[in-house]
Design a protein around this motif. Structure first.
Motif, PDB file in Angstrom:
ATOM      1  N   ARG A 155      27.331  26.350  -2.218  1.00  0.00           N
ATOM      2  CA  ARG A 155      27.440  24.891  -2.125  1.00  0.00           C
ATOM      3  C   ARG A 155      28.252  24.320  -3.280  1.00  0.00           C
ATOM      4  N   GLN A 156      28.056  24.872  -4.471  1.00  0.00           N
ATOM      5  CA  GLN A 156      28.800  24.378  -5.624  1.00  0.00           C
ATOM      6  C   GLN A 156      30.286  24.731  -5.541  1.00  0.00           C
ATOM      7  N   VAL A 157      30.589  25.918  -5.039  1.00  0.00           N
ATOM      8  CA  VAL A 157      31.976  26.376  -4.998  1.00  0.00           C
ATOM      9  C   VAL A 157      32.738  25.806  -3.807  1.00  0.00           C
ATOM     10  N   PHE A 158      32.106  25.802  -2.633  1.00  0.00           N
ATOM     11  CA  PHE A 158      32.815  25.419  -1.410  1.00  0.00           C
ATOM     12  C   PHE A 158      32.346  24.099  -0.803  1.00  0.00           C
ATOM     13  N   GLY A 159      31.385  23.437  -1.433  1.00  0.00           N
ATOM     14  CA  GLY A 159      31.010  22.098  -1.018  1.00  0.00           C
ATOM     15  C   GLY A 159      30.124  22.000   0.198  1.00  0.00           C
ATOM     16  N   THR A 160      29.685  23.130   0.728  1.00  0.00           N
ATOM     17  CA  THR A 160      28.820  23.111   1.900  1.00  0.00           C
ATOM     18  C   THR A 160      28.000  24.397   1.910  1.00  0.00           C
ATOM     19  N   SER A 161      27.039  24.483   2.821  1.00  0.00           N
ATOM     20  CA  SER A 161      26.179  25.661   2.868  1.00  0.00           C
ATOM     21  C   SER A 161      26.852  26.801   3.627  1.00  0.00           C
ATOM     22  N   PRO A 162      26.381  28.034   3.436  1.00  0.00           N
ATOM     23  CA  PRO A 162      26.960  29.164   4.190  1.00  0.00           C
ATOM     24  C   PRO A 162      26.888  28.965   5.700  1.00  0.00           C
ATOM     25  N   HIS A 163      25.758  28.467   6.198  1.00  0.00           N
ATOM     26  CA  HIS A 163      25.635  28.277   7.647  1.00  0.00           C
ATOM     27  C   HIS A 163      26.589  27.208   8.154  1.00  0.00           C
ATOM     28  N   ARG A 164      26.679  26.108   7.437  1.00  0.00           N
ATOM     29  CA  ARG A 164      27.587  25.035   7.827  1.00  0.00           C
ATOM     30  C   ARG A 164      29.038  25.534   7.824  1.00  0.00           C
ATOM     31  N   TYR A 165      29.391  26.309   6.820  1.00  0.00           N
ATOM     32  CA  TYR A 165      30.739  26.863   6.736  1.00  0.00           C
ATOM     33  C   TYR A 165      31.019  27.769   7.932  1.00  0.00           C
ATOM     34  N   LEU A 166      30.052  28.616   8.276  1.00  0.00           N
ATOM     35  CA  LEU A 166      30.186  29.505   9.431  1.00  0.00           C
ATOM     36  C   LEU A 166      30.399  28.715  10.715  1.00  0.00           C
ATOM     37  N   ILE A 167      29.576  27.682  10.917  1.00  0.00           N
ATOM     38  CA  ILE A 167      29.684  26.868  12.133  1.00  0.00           C
ATOM     39  C   ILE A 167      31.048  26.183  12.219  1.00  0.00           C
ATOM     40  N   MET A 168      31.529  25.644  11.115  1.00  0.00           N
ATOM     41  CA  MET A 168      32.810  24.939  11.142  1.00  0.00           C
ATOM     42  C   MET A 168      33.969  25.888  11.426  1.00  0.00           C
TER      43      MET A 168
END
Length: 270
Positions: free
Chosen positions: A203-216
């Motif tokens: 979240r700190q590095v990419f601004g979102t959670s791993p699951h949210r990143y996967l979904i997007m």
């Protein structure tokens, strides 16, 4: 939710991480005084849920969230002739401690909160009672709930050393596994980081959670597949979603319109 006809009923669910959940309706008396060694966190969806807690009567209405601290005595009964319909999740304190290592367990005075952060975090766990959360999705929900409990209780936000390399390893793993189910165990093992530390790093590095990143990233694939002429079903499966409804739910949450409408609008400009 099941309809009620003035008769008490309960649906029970116990998934991974020893998280127990119930959905229930009570017309009148529900529970005698008792206590759990877990957090009992829930929302009332209809009627008034009344209970005695820490020496006073509490009334929980739709739009609020109940947070009963571990080992606190409480009972339960309907606060109106309508009865009450609610959902509750029981979470071991050890799971909260994994997100907030070494901190005192968050305590919500009065056992009821109208704080939107806590309401939203609770709904993420309870709002999909009929469709189990994916592994990464549940980890997100637990992480957000623990932080919301901590914030609403007035405690400081926990912080720790940032591991950029672990976050980047997790991001690369996601990109190489978009077409398959990714579990929190797989992701943390590949990143060589515990799952809650990884969640904070990501979240700190990419601004979102791993699951949210996967979904997007999967939704990016859906868009490209639709532009390429695939049907909604084909695009959903190509992108790694379980089915069209699974994809559609996330598409609307991400973009504010349905995938079908988006496809029709795009087709008019291609």
């Amino acid at each position: 939710m099941k309809p009620n006809h003035g008769r008490d009923w309960m649906v029970h669910s116990k998934g991974s991480d020893n998280i127990e959940a119930i959905e229930a309706y009570f017309a009148g008396h529900a529970y005698d005084l008792h206590r759990h060694d877990t957090y009992a966190i829930g929302q009332t969806f209809a009627g008034v849920q009344s209970f005695r807690y820490r020496g006073a009567r509490r009334d929980n209405l739709p739009g609020s969230v109940m947070v009963l601290h571990p080992d606190e005595l409480h009972d339960g009964h309907a606060g109106s002739e309508q009865g009450f319909l609610y959902r509750m999740v029981y979470i071991e304190p050890a799971l909260i401690q994994q997100v907030l290592p070494g901190q005192s367990l968050p305590f919500i005075p009065g056992g009821i909160s109208q704080d939107s952060r806590l309401i939203n975090a609770t709904h993420a766990l309870l709002g999909t009672f009929d469709s189990p959360l994916e592994s990464l999705e549940k980890a997100d929900a637990l992480y957000d709930l623990a932080l919301a409990l901590n914030a609403v209780s007035g405690a400081a936000t926990p912080c720790g050393a940032l591991d950029y390399a672990a976050a980047e390893r997790a991001r690369e793993f996601i990109h190489h596994n978009l077409d398959r189910a990714v579990t929190v165990e797989q992701l943390s093992a590949h990143a060589n980081r515990d799952r809650w530390g990884l969640s904070r790093d990501f979240r700190q590095v990419f601004g979102t959670s791993p699951h949210r990143y996967l979904i997007m990233r999967r939704l990016d694939r859906v868009k490209q597949a639709l532009i390429g002429g695939q049907t909604l079903v084909e695009a959903s499966l190509t992108a790694g979603f379980y089915d069209q409804s699974h994809m559609s739910r996330h598409f609307i949450q991400a973009f504010g319109l349905s995938a079908n409408r988006w496809k029709k609008m795009i087709s008019q400009t291609i």
